[in-house]
Design a protein around this motif. Structure first.
Motif, PDB file in Angstrom:
ATOM      1  N   GLY A 213     -45.097  19.228  18.715  1.00 30.29           N
ATOM      2  CA  GLY A 213     -44.794  20.662  18.696  1.00 30.29           C
ATOM      3  C   GLY A 213     -45.738  21.392  17.747  1.00 30.29           C
ATOM      4  O   GLY A 213     -46.106  20.861  16.710  1.00 30.29           O
TER       5      GLY A 213
ATOM      6  N   ARG B 259     -47.072  15.377  24.318  1.00 32.13           N
ATOM      7  CA  ARG B 259     -46.070  14.443  23.782  1.00 32.13           C
ATOM      8  C   ARG B 259     -46.250  13.179  24.601  1.00 32.13           C
ATOM      9  O   ARG B 259     -45.714  13.046  25.696  1.00 32.13           O
TER      10      ARG B 259
ATOM     11  N   LYS C 282     -48.245  17.320  10.225  1.00 27.38           N
ATOM     12  CA  LYS C 282     -47.715  18.667  10.504  1.00 27.38           C
ATOM     13  C   LYS C 282     -46.356  18.482  11.155  1.00 27.38           C
ATOM     14  O   LYS C 282     -46.165  17.559  11.942  1.00 27.38           O
ATOM     15  N   THR C 283     -45.418  19.281  10.809  1.00 29.98           N
ATOM     16  CA  THR C 283     -44.213  19.484  11.604  1.00 29.98           C
ATOM     17  C   THR C 283     -43.329  20.502  10.912  1.00 29.98           C
ATOM     18  O   THR C 283     -43.127  20.428   9.698  1.00 29.98           O
ATOM     19  N   ILE C 284     -42.819  21.442  11.689  1.00 30.43           N
ATOM     20  CA  ILE C 284     -41.872  22.402  11.119  1.00 30.43           C
ATOM     21  C   ILE C 284     -40.593  21.690  10.704  1.00 30.43           C
ATOM     22  O   ILE C 284     -39.843  22.193   9.882  1.00 30.43           O
ATOM     23  N   ASP C 285     -40.343  20.498  11.259  1.00 32.53           N
ATOM     24  CA  ASP C 285     -39.103  19.779  10.947  1.00 32.53           C
ATOM     25  C   ASP C 285     -39.115  19.215   9.527  1.00 32.53           C
ATOM     26  O   ASP C 285     -38.060  18.893   8.976  1.00 32.53           O
TER      27      ASP C 285
ATOM     28  N   MET D 262     -34.483  25.293  14.563  1.00 35.35           N
ATOM     29  CA  MET D 262     -35.018  24.013  15.037  1.00 35.35           C
ATOM     30  C   MET D 262     -34.915  22.911  13.973  1.00 35.35           C
ATOM     31  O   MET D 262     -34.743  23.193  12.785  1.00 35.35           O
ATOM     32  N   GLY D 263     -35.128  21.706  14.403  1.00 36.82           N
ATOM     33  CA  GLY D 263     -35.048  20.536  13.525  1.00 36.82           C
ATOM     34  C   GLY D 263     -34.196  19.503  14.238  1.00 36.82           C
ATOM     35  O   GLY D 263     -32.982  19.493  14.131  1.00 36.82           O
ATOM     36  N   ARG D 264     -34.876  18.665  14.983  1.00 29.77           N
ATOM     37  CA  ARG D 264     -34.188  17.737  15.877  1.00 29.77           C
ATOM     38  C   ARG D 264     -33.253  16.785  15.136  1.00 29.77           C
ATOM     39  O   ARG D 264     -32.110  16.599  15.530  1.00 29.77           O
TER      40      ARG D 264
ATOM     41  N   GLU E  44     -30.234  22.966  15.304  1.00 30.30           N
ATOM     42  CA  GLU E  44     -30.107  22.534  16.703  1.00 30.30           C
ATOM     43  C   GLU E  44     -29.682  21.058  16.787  1.00 30.30           C
ATOM     44  O   GLU E  44     -29.191  20.606  17.808  1.00 30.30           O
TER      45      GLU E  44
ATOM     46  N   LEU F 274     -33.951  20.925  23.384  1.00 32.57           N
ATOM     47  CA  LEU F 274     -32.730  20.820  22.608  1.00 32.57           C
ATOM     48  C   LEU F 274     -32.308  22.221  22.213  1.00 32.57           C
ATOM     49  O   LEU F 274     -32.937  22.841  21.368  1.00 32.57           O
TER      50      LEU F 274
ATOM     51  N   ARG G 131     -41.826  28.633  15.084  1.00 33.26           N
ATOM     52  CA  ARG G 131     -42.993  27.795  14.805  1.00 33.26           C
ATOM     53  C   ARG G 131     -44.306  28.477  15.197  1.00 33.26           C
ATOM     54  O   ARG G 131     -45.378  27.966  14.891  1.00 33.26           O
TER      55      ARG G 131
HETATM   56  O1  F6P Z   1     -42.052  19.396  16.780  1.00 30.90           O
HETATM   57  C1  F6P Z   1     -40.755  19.555  16.361  1.00 30.90           C
HETATM   58  C2  F6P Z   1     -40.014  20.525  17.244  1.00 30.90           C
HETATM   59  O2  F6P Z   1     -40.483  21.828  17.038  1.00 30.90           O
HETATM   60  C3  F6P Z   1     -38.511  20.423  17.025  1.00 30.90           C
HETATM   61  O3  F6P Z   1     -38.052  21.196  15.973  1.00 30.90           O
HETATM   62  C4  F6P Z   1     -37.962  20.835  18.362  1.00 30.90           C
HETATM   63  O4  F6P Z   1     -36.713  20.242  18.616  1.00 30.90           O
HETATM   64  C5  F6P Z   1     -38.979  20.298  19.290  1.00 30.90           C
HETATM   65  O5  F6P Z   1     -40.195  20.230  18.603  1.00 30.90           O
HETATM   66  C6  F6P Z   1     -39.136  21.121  20.522  1.00 30.90           C
HETATM   67  O6  F6P Z   1     -40.022  20.487  21.371  1.00 30.90           O
HETATM   68  P1  F6P Z   1     -40.727  21.134  22.643  1.00 30.90           P
HETATM   69  O7  F6P Z   1     -41.763  22.066  22.175  1.00 30.90           O
HETATM   70  O8  F6P Z   1     -41.324  19.964  23.313  1.00 30.90           O
HETATM   71  O9  F6P Z   1     -39.649  21.816  23.408  1.00 30.90           O
END
Ligand code: F6P
Length: 409
Positions: free
Chosen positions: A13, A79, A139-142, A186-188, A243, A273, A302
């Motif tokens: 992401g 991905r 990198k990741t916003i999570d 967000m934040g899986r 989320e 999600l 993001r």
């Molecule tokens: O990369 C992390 C993230 O932004 C999560 O916070 C979120 O659940 C997921 O990616 C969303 O993924 P996509 O862009 O594939 O829908």
């Protein structure tokens, strides 16, 4: 010494700072006299033969400056899970392609799944005796990568979440009417970004009353009782909710509203999600009989590079630069990281980690940084997160809109 050739890709992401890391890679590589090629759409695109010559695409400083403030993954993302190391045909083909292109080092800007890619390519390279270096730039916003104090991309997303939540609160509070607003963040698997809602201001002036994280199982009855108590003394209740919130038996709240057939991605994550806030708003309206609203910040959080954190952009760029220096120093199968030296004044130092310590793992918010009832974050969390959203980088506007680099064809 012959010119070194660096291949760089972006994966997973996007974030508002992922292009700052790319700009750092390119700037450092140019200073070191290296050639840089970009993967289009990550490793998946590279394996399909899609690359871009970055000397042509980003010829000068002006282009790099625009890249720094351009949202999303400019090279395109994917991905894509690499197969197990047993699949020799796959790795032989991948390395044949790298060798044919004359690549000396691969830099991959991504999150925990992307570090799995670096780990696997690096492991095959070692067993095959390849001189190609593999370095991960996080990198990741999570913000859920282990080993590093925090992850580029998080600070900017956290700044957006805190800003937007504070604005939403003011809007929700205008009527003399009982209401509950759920802001879905967000934040899986981890609640770092949801916790950032607590940075929105003073209670009653922007900060949500409650913050729900995936780290603590959701007890629906306890939540509704708490909201009901709050409504007895005030009109407007706001709940920041991740989320990734789950029930005690591990079921995602979002899964209850996700359309059947949404499926999972290659890493087994539930694709798209979302729906936690809609579910909770529905239940609250039905059981408490008050006005409710569900606000999904979704991908806005993001890509909102107009409120990027300067601290975040600077660190993202520095880790891109560090990745190139590490590769040229002969390091491989490493991830660039940040160590915190102090909270106030805020100071970090760069570090290199074994990527195997990072790949496929998740760093949760420590339980001690979550309130005893599990419905808020504590002052420790705020002490940690506040410096990461600090600072603003000037932005150029054209016709009233932030100037961006044109997308790649
Ligand atoms: O990369 C992390 C993230 O932004 C999560 O916070 C979120 O659940 C997921 O990616 C969303 O993924 P996509 O862009 O594939 O829908």
């Amino acid at each position: 010494m012959s010119e070194k050739h660096i291949l760089v890709g972006q994966s997973g992401g996007p974030t508002a700072a992922i292009n700052a890391s790319l700009a750092g890679v390119i700037a450092q590589a140019r200073e070191a006299g290296c050639r840089v090629t970009g993967m289009r759409h990550g490793i998946q695109g590279f394996l399909a033969g899609h690359t871009v010559d970055l000397a042509q695409a980003l010829p000068d400083e002006g282009a790099l400056a625009l890249l720094l403030r351009t949202p999303a993954s400019w090279l395109g993302s994917c991905r894509f899970k690499l197969p197990s190391l047993d699949d020799m045909a796959f790795y032989d083909d991948a390395f044949a392609r790298l060798e044919q292109a004359g690549i000396d080092a691969v830099l991959y800007i991504g999150g925990n799944d992307s570090m799995d890619t670096i780990a696997k390519l690096g492991a095959h390279g070692r067993r095959a005796g390849s001189p190609i270096r593999f370095i991960g730039v996080p990198k990741t916003i999570d913000n859920d990568l282990v080993g590093t104090d925090h992850t580029p991309g998080y600070g900017s997303a956290a700044k957006f979440v805190a800003t937007a939540t504070g604005e939403l609160f003011r809007d929700a509070d205008v009527y003399d009417l009982k209401s509950v607003t759920f802001v879905e963040i967000m934040g899986r698997d981890a609640g770092w970004l949801a916790g950032a809602a607590a940075l929105a201001g003073e209670p009653g002036a922007g900060r949500p009353d409650l913050v729900l994280l995936p780290e603590v199982p959701l007890d629906e009855d306890a939540l509704l009782a708490r909201i009901s108590d709050l409504l007895a003394s005030k009109n407007t209740v706001m709940v920041g909710v991740s989320e990734g919130v789950r029930t005690a038996d591990g079921r995602l709240i979002a899964a209850q509203t996700v359309a059947a057939g949404t499926g999972t991605d290659e890493f087994g994550h539930l694709a798209q999600l979302s729906g936690t806030s809609r579910y909770l708003a529905g239940v609250t309206k039905a059981r408490l009989g008050v006005k409710t609203r569900a606000v999904e910040l979704s991908t806005l959080q993001r890509c909102a590079s107009h409120v990027a954190s300067k601290t975040d952009l600077d660190e993202a760029r520095e880790l891109g630069r560090l990745g190139v220096r590490a590769a040229l120093d002969g390091q491989s199968v490493k991830m660039c990281a940040l160590e915190r030296v102090s909270d106030a004044p805020y100071e970090t130092r760069p570090a290199l980690l074994d990527v195997l310590e990072v790949a496929n793992k998740v760093k949760p918010v420590p339980r001690a940084w979550i309130s005893a009832d599990g419905m808020d974050v504590t002052a420790n969390f705020e002490r940690y997160a506040r410096p990461l959203i600090a600072g603003e980088e000037p932005m150029t506007y054209v016709d009233g809109i932030p100037a961006r680099l044109a997308p790649l064809a």
